[in-house]
Design a protein around this motif. Structure first.
Motif, PDB file in Angstrom:
ATOM      1  N   ASP A  57       8.462  24.445  19.259  1.00 15.36           N
ATOM      2  CA  ASP A  57       9.370  23.323  19.502  1.00 15.36           C
ATOM      3  C   ASP A  57      10.515  23.274  18.491  1.00 15.36           C
ATOM      4  O   ASP A  57      11.593  22.770  18.801  1.00 15.36           O
ATOM      5  N   GLN A  58      10.286  23.770  17.292  1.00 18.44           N
ATOM      6  CA  GLN A  58      11.319  23.755  16.253  1.00 18.44           C
ATOM      7  C   GLN A  58      11.420  25.139  15.610  1.00 18.44           C
ATOM      8  O   GLN A  58      10.938  25.351  14.503  1.00 18.44           O
ATOM      9  N   PRO A  59      12.064  26.075  16.279  1.00 17.43           N
ATOM     10  CA  PRO A  59      12.160  27.429  15.716  1.00 17.43           C
ATOM     11  C   PRO A  59      13.040  27.439  14.468  1.00 17.43           C
ATOM     12  O   PRO A  59      14.036  26.704  14.404  1.00 17.43           O
ATOM     13  N   PRO A  60      12.698  28.248  13.483  1.00 10.26           N
ATOM     14  CA  PRO A  60      13.544  28.336  12.283  1.00 10.26           C
ATOM     15  C   PRO A  60      14.886  28.972  12.621  1.00 10.26           C
ATOM     16  O   PRO A  60      14.991  29.776  13.548  1.00 10.26           O
ATOM     17  N   GLU A  61      15.901  28.586  11.885  1.00 12.23           N
ATOM     18  CA  GLU A  61      17.224  29.134  12.113  1.00 12.23           C
ATOM     19  C   GLU A  61      17.228  30.650  11.879  1.00 12.23           C
ATOM     20  O   GLU A  61      16.493  31.164  11.031  1.00 12.23           O
ATOM     21  N   VAL A  62      18.049  31.337  12.647  1.00 10.43           N
ATOM     22  CA  VAL A  62      18.186  32.776  12.483  1.00 10.43           C
ATOM     23  C   VAL A  62      19.008  33.060  11.224  1.00 10.43           C
ATOM     24  O   VAL A  62      20.096  32.505  11.044  1.00 10.43           O
ATOM     25  N   LEU A  63      18.473  33.897  10.370  1.00  9.63           N
ATOM     26  CA  LEU A  63      19.131  34.236   9.112  1.00  9.63           C
ATOM     27  C   LEU A  63      20.121  35.377   9.316  1.00  9.63           C
ATOM     28  O   LEU A  63      19.931  36.229  10.184  1.00  9.63           O
ATOM     29  N   ARG A  64      21.147  35.403   8.500  1.00 11.64           N
ATOM     30  CA  ARG A  64      22.035  36.553   8.485  1.00 11.64           C
ATOM     31  C   ARG A  64      21.320  37.711   7.807  1.00 11.64           C
ATOM     32  O   ARG A  64      20.558  37.521   6.859  1.00 11.64           O
ATOM     33  N   VAL A  65      21.568  38.930   8.297  1.00  8.81           N
ATOM     34  CA  VAL A  65      20.866  40.074   7.744  1.00  8.81           C
ATOM     35  C   VAL A  65      21.146  40.219   6.251  1.00  8.81           C
ATOM     36  O   VAL A  65      20.267  40.639   5.482  1.00  8.81           O
ATOM     37  N   GLY A  66      22.341  39.828   5.815  1.00  7.99           N
ATOM     38  CA  GLY A  66      22.669  39.915   4.396  1.00  7.99           C
ATOM     39  C   GLY A  66      21.915  38.936   3.532  1.00  7.99           C
ATOM     40  O   GLY A  66      21.898  39.077   2.308  1.00  7.99           O
ATOM     41  N   ALA A  67      21.287  37.931   4.166  1.00  7.98           N
ATOM     42  CA  ALA A  67      20.522  36.943   3.411  1.00  7.98           C
ATOM     43  C   ALA A  67      19.073  37.367   3.194  1.00  7.98           C
ATOM     44  O   ALA A  67      18.342  36.709   2.450  1.00  7.98           O
ATOM     45  N   LEU A  68      18.652  38.454   3.826  1.00  9.50           N
ATOM     46  CA  LEU A  68      17.276  38.907   3.652  1.00  9.50           C
ATOM     47  C   LEU A  68      17.098  39.551   2.278  1.00  9.50           C
ATOM     48  O   LEU A  68      17.990  40.243   1.788  1.00  9.50           O
ATOM     49  N   PRO A  69      15.937  39.341   1.657  1.00 15.96           N
ATOM     50  CA  PRO A  69      15.688  39.989   0.366  1.00 15.96           C
ATOM     51  C   PRO A  69      15.719  41.509   0.514  1.00 15.96           C
ATOM     52  O   PRO A  69      15.283  42.049   1.542  1.00 15.96           O
ATOM     53  N   PRO A  70      16.223  42.206  -0.485  1.00 14.66           N
ATOM     54  CA  PRO A  70      16.284  43.679  -0.397  1.00 14.66           C
ATOM     55  C   PRO A  70      14.943  44.325  -0.090  1.00 14.66           C
ATOM     56  O   PRO A  70      14.878  45.304   0.647  1.00 14.66           O
ATOM     57  N   ASP A  71      13.849  43.758  -0.630  1.00 14.30           N
ATOM     58  CA  ASP A  71      12.554  44.370  -0.375  1.00 14.30           C
ATOM     59  C   ASP A  71      12.134  44.206   1.083  1.00 14.30           C
ATOM     60  O   ASP A  71      11.439  45.068   1.638  1.00 14.30           O
ATOM     61  N   ALA A  72      12.570  43.110   1.738  1.00 14.51           N
ATOM     62  CA  ALA A  72      12.263  42.924   3.155  1.00 14.51           C
ATOM     63  C   ALA A  72      12.964  43.986   3.996  1.00 14.51           C
ATOM     64  O   ALA A  72      12.391  44.523   4.948  1.00 14.51           O
ATOM     65  N   LEU A  73      14.204  44.285   3.636  1.00 11.02           N
ATOM     66  CA  LEU A  73      14.929  45.337   4.350  1.00 11.02           C
ATOM     67  C   LEU A  73      14.288  46.703   4.110  1.00 11.02           C
ATOM     68  O   LEU A  73      14.147  47.509   5.031  1.00 11.02           O
ATOM     69  N   ARG A  74      13.893  46.957   2.889  1.00 13.02           N
ATOM     70  CA  ARG A  74      13.253  48.240   2.577  1.00 13.02           C
ATOM     71  C   ARG A  74      11.969  48.395   3.379  1.00 13.02           C
ATOM     72  O   ARG A  74      11.682  49.463   3.921  1.00 13.02           O
ATOM     73  N   ASP A  75      11.172  47.324   3.446  1.00 17.78           N
ATOM     74  CA  ASP A  75       9.919  47.395   4.187  1.00 17.78           C
ATOM     75  C   ASP A  75      10.172  47.648   5.669  1.00 17.78           C
ATOM     76  O   ASP A  75       9.440  48.406   6.318  1.00 17.78           O
ATOM     77  N   ALA A  76      11.205  46.995   6.213  1.00 15.84           N
ATOM     78  CA  ALA A  76      11.516  47.178   7.636  1.00 15.84           C
ATOM     79  C   ALA A  76      11.975  48.605   7.913  1.00 15.84           C
ATOM     80  O   ALA A  76      11.546  49.227   8.892  1.00 15.84           O
ATOM     81  N   LEU A  77      12.832  49.120   7.064  1.00  9.80           N
ATOM     82  CA  LEU A  77      13.307  50.491   7.251  1.00  9.80           C
ATOM     83  C   LEU A  77      12.190  51.503   7.059  1.00  9.80           C
ATOM     84  O   LEU A  77      12.222  52.594   7.629  1.00  9.80           O
ATOM     85  N   ALA A  78      11.189  51.127   6.294  1.00 13.18           N
ATOM     86  CA  ALA A  78      10.076  52.038   6.006  1.00 13.18           C
ATOM     87  C   ALA A  78       9.098  52.128   7.175  1.00 13.18           C
ATOM     88  O   ALA A  78       8.070  52.792   7.048  1.00 13.18           O
ATOM     89  N   THR A  79       9.415  51.460   8.292  1.00 14.55           N
ATOM     90  CA  THR A  79       8.575  51.636   9.476  1.00 14.55           C
ATOM     91  C   THR A  79       8.542  53.103   9.869  1.00 14.55           C
ATOM     92  O   THR A  79       7.680  53.517  10.635  1.00 14.55           O
ATOM     93  N   GLY A  80       9.523  53.884   9.354  1.00 16.19           N
ATOM     94  CA  GLY A  80       9.388  55.328   9.406  1.00 16.19           C
ATOM     95  C   GLY A  80      10.158  56.025  10.495  1.00 16.19           C
ATOM     96  O   GLY A  80      10.405  55.464  11.548  1.00 16.19           O
ATOM     97  N   LEU A  81      10.544  57.227  10.203  1.00 11.79           N
ATOM     98  CA  LEU A  81      11.144  58.128  11.174  1.00 11.79           C
ATOM     99  C   LEU A  81      10.042  58.915  11.869  1.00 11.79           C
ATOM    100  O   LEU A  81       8.921  58.995  11.374  1.00 11.79           O
ATOM    101  N   PRO A  82      10.338  59.482  13.034  1.00 15.64           N
ATOM    102  CA  PRO A  82       9.288  60.183  13.783  1.00 15.64           C
ATOM    103  C   PRO A  82       8.701  61.355  13.007  1.00 15.64           C
ATOM    104  O   PRO A  82       9.407  62.102  12.362  1.00 15.64           O
ATOM    105  N   LYS A  83       7.385  61.487  13.120  1.00 17.79           N
ATOM    106  CA  LYS A  83       6.728  62.608  12.448  1.00 17.79           C
ATOM    107  C   LYS A  83       7.185  63.927  13.066  1.00 17.79           C
ATOM    108  O   LYS A  83       7.336  64.046  14.273  1.00 17.79           O
ATOM    109  N   GLY A  84       7.396  64.881  12.198  1.00 18.61           N
ATOM    110  CA  GLY A  84       7.786  66.192  12.673  1.00 18.61           C
ATOM    111  C   GLY A  84       9.280  66.384  12.828  1.00 18.61           C
ATOM    112  O   GLY A  84       9.760  67.478  13.107  1.00 18.61           O
ATOM    113  N   CYS A  85      10.065  65.290  12.664  1.00 19.80           N
ATOM    114  CA  CYS A  85      11.521  65.417  12.785  1.00 19.80           C
ATOM    115  C   CYS A  85      12.094  65.977  11.480  1.00 19.80           C
ATOM    116  O   CYS A  85      11.624  65.636  10.420  1.00 19.80           O
TER     117      CYS A  85
END
Length: 206
Positions: free
Chosen positions: A178-206
């Motif tokens: 009923d009360q969704p949190p506001e969408v944050l700007r990507v620049g407002a995310l902590p650097p470690d959150a971005l690192r963790d998201a990017l670390a979801t990984g590239l395809p194995k074997g590439c």
């Protein structure tokens, strides 16, 4: 020597390299409904505009652009603010290696951290049974990622002297309370959150 893959946030200065990935889709396919390849300056401006609020990711193979993915507003009206439109392009000689899935996974991980709830994909599809400029690979790719088809527009795009349809596909990635949190700007995310998201990984074997 082992291939080196990198997944990172794109920058406007990457425009020329990423445009080389996109240009064949404009010139040779109906995947993009653009008629003309944008200039490097225009493409750089698009990257910069996207990064004002949303992620724009780039994948690199041995220092060369291999693909990119980004989110953009689903609609300008404020009530649509929890939804985005997503776009993914992979260099045509590197398709079916898992790179598109890796880009989408990192993109979704970042969007979740921004409090985005709906990922929407606008996908061109052939109107005729067979078409030399377009196939059903993109809808099938999105289906494998958990998207469902929610609408189809008939003969709404004209390119290469023929008409094309367009479908919308949607993936829900958050709780529609009923009360969704506001969408944050990507620049407002902590650097470690971005690192963790990017670390979801590239395809194995590439």
């Amino acid at each position: 020597m082992e291939t080196q893959w990198t997944l990172r946030m794109a920058r406007p200065e990457d425009a020329a390299a990423l445009l080389a990935v996109y240009a064949p889709y404009v010139e040779e396919t109906a995947v993009s409904f653009e008629y003309d390849v944008p200039s490097v300056a225009e493409f750089a401006a698009r990257i910069a505009r996207t990064l004002e609020k949303y992620p724009y990711l780039s994948a690199w193979m041995d220092g060369e652009a291999a693909g990119y993915a980004y989110a953009s507003p689903f609609h300008s009206r404020r009530a649509y603010g929890w939804g985005v439109e997503t776009s993914i392009y992979v260099r045509r000689d590197l398709r079916r290696m898992g790179l598109g899935r890796a880009l989408h996974g990192a993109l979704e991980a970042i969007l979740r951290r921004q409090n985005v709830l709906n990922m929407n994909a606008c996908i061109a599809v052939p109107h005729a049974e067979s078409d030399p400029y377009l196939n059903w690979d993109s809808p099938r790719f999105h289906e494998r990622l958990g998207y469902r088809r929610v609408g189809r527009f008939i003969q709404c795009g004209y390119k290469f002297g023929r008409w094309y349809d367009m479908i919308w596909m949607e993936r829900l990635i958050g709780d529609h309370g009923d009360q969704p949190p506001e969408v944050l700007r990507v620049g407002a995310l902590p650097p470690d959150a971005l690192r963790d998201a990017l670390a979801t990984g590239l395809p194995k074997g590439c």
